[in-house]
Design a protein around this motif. Structure first.
Motif, PDB file in Angstrom:
ATOM      1  N   VAL A 169       0.804  -1.222   0.000  1.00 49.34           N
ATOM      2  CA  VAL A 169       0.000   0.000   0.000  1.00 49.34           C
ATOM      3  C   VAL A 169       0.843   1.282   0.000  1.00 49.34           C
ATOM      4  N   PRO A 170       1.872   1.427   0.843  1.00 49.35           N
ATOM      5  CA  PRO A 170       2.666   2.678   0.777  1.00 49.35           C
ATOM      6  C   PRO A 170       3.280   2.914  -0.605  1.00 49.35           C
ATOM      7  N   HIS A 171       3.720   1.838  -1.250  1.00 51.39           N
ATOM      8  CA  HIS A 171       4.291   1.950  -2.598  1.00 51.39           C
ATOM      9  C   HIS A 171       3.235   2.441  -3.584  1.00 51.39           C
ATOM     10  N   MET A 172       2.052   1.855  -3.551  1.00 52.99           N
ATOM     11  CA  MET A 172       1.010   2.235  -4.509  1.00 52.99           C
ATOM     12  C   MET A 172       0.429   3.607  -4.209  1.00 52.99           C
ATOM     13  N   THR A 173       0.195   3.929  -2.945  1.00 54.52           N
ATOM     14  CA  THR A 173      -0.356   5.248  -2.630  1.00 54.52           C
ATOM     15  C   THR A 173       0.658   6.334  -2.952  1.00 54.52           C
ATOM     16  N   GLY A 174       1.947   6.027  -2.811  1.00 53.64           N
ATOM     17  CA  GLY A 174       2.984   6.983  -3.199  1.00 53.64           C
ATOM     18  C   GLY A 174       2.965   7.281  -4.683  1.00 53.64           C
ATOM     19  N   ARG A 175       2.607   6.279  -5.479  1.00 57.72           N
ATOM     20  CA  ARG A 175       2.517   6.452  -6.925  1.00 57.72           C
ATOM     21  C   ARG A 175       1.122   6.905  -7.362  1.00 57.72           C
ATOM     22  N   LYS A 176       0.167   6.912  -6.411  1.00 56.77           N
ATOM     23  CA  LYS A 176      -1.220   7.311  -6.641  1.00 56.77           C
ATOM     24  C   LYS A 176      -1.912   6.469  -7.709  1.00 56.77           C
ATOM     25  N   THR A 177      -1.516   5.213  -7.773  1.00 58.29           N
ATOM     26  CA  THR A 177      -2.170   4.291  -8.692  1.00 58.29           C
ATOM     27  C   THR A 177      -1.818   2.862  -8.312  1.00 58.29           C
ATOM     28  N   GLY A 178      -2.639   1.923  -8.743  1.00 56.06           N
ATOM     29  CA  GLY A 178      -2.351   0.514  -8.485  1.00 56.06           C
ATOM     30  C   GLY A 178      -3.634  -0.289  -8.425  1.00 56.06           C
ATOM     31  N   ASP A 179      -3.464  -1.597  -8.519  1.00 56.49           N
ATOM     32  CA  ASP A 179      -4.584  -2.529  -8.400  1.00 56.49           C
ATOM     33  C   ASP A 179      -4.210  -3.645  -7.446  1.00 56.49           C
ATOM     34  N   ILE A 180      -5.097  -3.934  -6.517  1.00 57.98           N
ATOM     35  CA  ILE A 180      -4.940  -5.059  -5.600  1.00 57.98           C
ATOM     36  C   ILE A 180      -6.148  -5.967  -5.785  1.00 57.98           C
ATOM     37  N   ILE A 181      -5.885  -7.229  -6.091  1.00 57.39           N
ATOM     38  CA  ILE A 181      -6.962  -8.213  -6.228  1.00 57.39           C
ATOM     39  C   ILE A 181      -6.657  -9.394  -5.315  1.00 57.39           C
ATOM     40  N   VAL A 182      -7.675  -9.956  -4.729  1.00 58.70           N
ATOM     41  CA  VAL A 182      -7.523 -11.105  -3.841  1.00 58.70           C
ATOM     42  C   VAL A 182      -8.442 -12.229  -4.329  1.00 58.70           C
ATOM     43  N   THR A 183      -7.941 -13.442  -4.329  1.00 59.52           N
ATOM     44  CA  THR A 183      -8.794 -14.589  -4.608  1.00 59.52           C
ATOM     45  C   THR A 183      -9.619 -14.904  -3.365  1.00 59.52           C
ATOM     46  N   CYS A 184     -10.912 -14.683  -3.469  1.00 60.44           N
ATOM     47  CA  CYS A 184     -11.830 -15.080  -2.402  1.00 60.44           C
ATOM     48  C   CYS A 184     -12.447 -16.417  -2.808  1.00 60.44           C
ATOM     49  N   SER A 185     -13.734 -16.567  -2.672  1.00 56.67           N
ATOM     50  CA  SER A 185     -14.417 -17.817  -3.008  1.00 56.67           C
ATOM     51  C   SER A 185     -15.912 -17.608  -2.849  1.00 56.67           C
ATOM     52  N   ILE A 186     -16.698 -18.426  -3.511  1.00 60.68           N
ATOM     53  CA  ILE A 186     -18.121 -18.428  -3.237  1.00 60.68           C
ATOM     54  C   ILE A 186     -18.365 -18.741  -1.757  1.00 60.68           C
ATOM     55  N   ALA A 187     -17.404 -19.442  -1.140  1.00 61.60           N
ATOM     56  CA  ALA A 187     -17.510 -19.752   0.289  1.00 61.60           C
ATOM     57  C   ALA A 187     -17.408 -18.510   1.155  1.00 61.60           C
ATOM     58  N   GLY A 188     -16.972 -17.394   0.573  1.00 55.73           N
ATOM     59  CA  GLY A 188     -16.936 -16.139   1.303  1.00 55.73           C
ATOM     60  C   GLY A 188     -18.233 -15.367   1.234  1.00 55.73           C
ATOM     61  N   HIS A 189     -19.255 -15.972   0.618  1.00 56.97           N
ATOM     62  CA  HIS A 189     -20.546 -15.307   0.454  1.00 56.97           C
ATOM     63  C   HIS A 189     -21.701 -16.156   0.962  1.00 56.97           C
ATOM     64  N   TYR A 190     -21.413 -17.395   1.278  1.00 62.67           N
ATOM     65  CA  TYR A 190     -22.480 -18.340   1.599  1.00 62.67           C
ATOM     66  C   TYR A 190     -21.963 -19.290   2.673  1.00 62.67           C
ATOM     67  N   PRO A 191     -22.766 -19.630   3.683  1.00 59.92           N
ATOM     68  CA  PRO A 191     -22.305 -20.520   4.749  1.00 59.92           C
ATOM     69  C   PRO A 191     -22.173 -21.962   4.267  1.00 59.92           C
ATOM     70  N   THR A 192     -21.046 -22.253   3.650  1.00 60.77           N
ATOM     71  CA  THR A 192     -20.800 -23.594   3.111  1.00 60.77           C
ATOM     72  C   THR A 192     -20.486 -24.530   4.277  1.00 60.77           C
ATOM     73  N   TYR A 193     -21.485 -25.213   4.730  1.00 65.47           N
ATOM     74  CA  TYR A 193     -21.399 -25.974   5.976  1.00 65.47           C
ATOM     75  C   TYR A 193     -20.427 -27.142   5.899  1.00 65.47           C
ATOM     76  N   TRP A 194     -20.063 -27.556   4.685  1.00 66.98           N
ATOM     77  CA  TRP A 194     -19.135 -28.681   4.548  1.00 66.98           C
ATOM     78  C   TRP A 194     -17.674 -28.242   4.621  1.00 66.98           C
ATOM     79  N   GLU A 195     -17.417 -26.951   4.835  1.00 69.29           N
ATOM     80  CA  GLU A 195     -16.042 -26.453   4.902  1.00 69.29           C
ATOM     81  C   GLU A 195     -15.979 -25.211   5.799  1.00 69.29           C
ATOM     82  N   PRO A 196     -16.342 -25.335   7.082  1.00 71.63           N
ATOM     83  CA  PRO A 196     -16.487 -24.149   7.932  1.00 71.63           C
ATOM     84  C   PRO A 196     -15.198 -23.368   8.156  1.00 71.63           C
ATOM     85  N   VAL A 197     -14.051 -24.045   8.242  1.00 69.83           N
ATOM     86  CA  VAL A 197     -12.797 -23.324   8.478  1.00 69.83           C
ATOM     87  C   VAL A 197     -12.409 -22.526   7.238  1.00 69.83           C
ATOM     88  N   TYR A 198     -12.486 -23.176   6.094  1.00 67.28           N
ATOM     89  CA  TYR A 198     -12.173 -22.498   4.834  1.00 67.28           C
ATOM     90  C   TYR A 198     -13.129 -21.337   4.598  1.00 67.28           C
TER      91      TYR A 198
END
Length: 243
Positions: A124-153
């Motif tokens: 973040v300090p590097h990108m804010t210093g340049r006033k531009t950048g993209d940060i993307i993170v791999t989430c999952s459908i499991a981050g939107h729905y209570p997938t009961y078969w994988e509670p820790v994940y």
């Protein structure tokens, strides 16, 4: 209208296989330089030799605190700047909570959550210093729905969703876009830990997709004009009907 990735410098974690490798190949094809971050030094050596001079190897073990902290400084010794950080590395724990161990839980949360936060904190300090950048993170459908078969994940991915969407708001004044891509089941090494019955059913029903489909989504997010942010893209196999 889409923006060009030609000449951009991207950093991708978990880049030696699966979604990370597919996205590396996609961005290289679009003209970007890609710093491939992975703990597998031999795999990186082989892949960068195959992919060409715009593929740069960065050996980092994100579960090791010192190695994780050194990642961004070491990368900036190899390239001039970082336009894109794609936090993709992750682990999977499926099944009932009682079927796993405290050590496995710690390792997964360290990689899926802590390392993501630390990597973003470092860039973040590097990108804010340049006033531009993209940060993307791999989430999952499991981050939107209570997938009961994988509670820790699922818990790790709900945490990621919260972090991405709060950081997205923090970075708006600084010209840095923050987004996530949320795939359904992808053919990758992570599925080796899926409950066998779930995996069998998914294969038989065609409820799995190729990593290249996620790479396409990441490219789409990155190539929107700077006045547009795709805050999250959920990408599911058509036959995946659990959610």
């Amino acid at each position: 209208m889409s923006e060009s990735l030609n000449g951009k410098i991207a950093v991708i974690t978990g880049a030696a296989s699966g979604i990370g490798l597919a996205t590396t190949e996609k961005l290289l094809g679009a003209g970007a330089t890609v710093v491939m971050v992975d703990r597998n030094a031999e795999a990186l050596k082989s892949l960068t030799a195959k992919l060409g001079e715009k593929a740069v190897a960065q050996v980092t073990d994100l579960t090791d605190a010192e190695s994780c902290a050194a990642m961004v400084p070491e990368i900036l010794q190899k390239v001039d700047h970082i336009d894109i950080l794609y936090c993709n590395a992750g682990l999977y724990i499926g099944g009932d909570l009682t079927e796993t161990t405290p050590d496995a839980i710690d390792r997964m949360l360290n990689l899926n959550v802590n390392a993501v936060i630390k990597n973003v904190h470092a860039v973040v300090p590097h990108m804010t210093g340049r006033k531009t950048g993209d940060i993307i993170v791999t989430c999952s459908i499991a981050g939107h729905y209570p997938t009961y078969w994988e509670p820790v994940y699922a818990a790790s991915k709900w945490a990621v969703t919260c972090f991405v969407q709060t950081m997205r708001r923090q970075m708006i004044p600084h010209g840095v876009r923050v987004a996530q891509v949320s795939p359904g089941p992808v053919v990758s090494a992570l599925l080796a830990d899926w409950p066998e019955e779930n995996l069998r059913k998914a294969k038989e029903s065609g409820s799995l997709m190729d990593p290249s489909e996620v790479a396409d989504a990441v490219e789409y997010i990155l190539t929107r004009k700077r006045t547009v942010t795709v805050r999250d893209m959920i990408v599911l196999p058509t036959n995946f009907d659990r959610v």
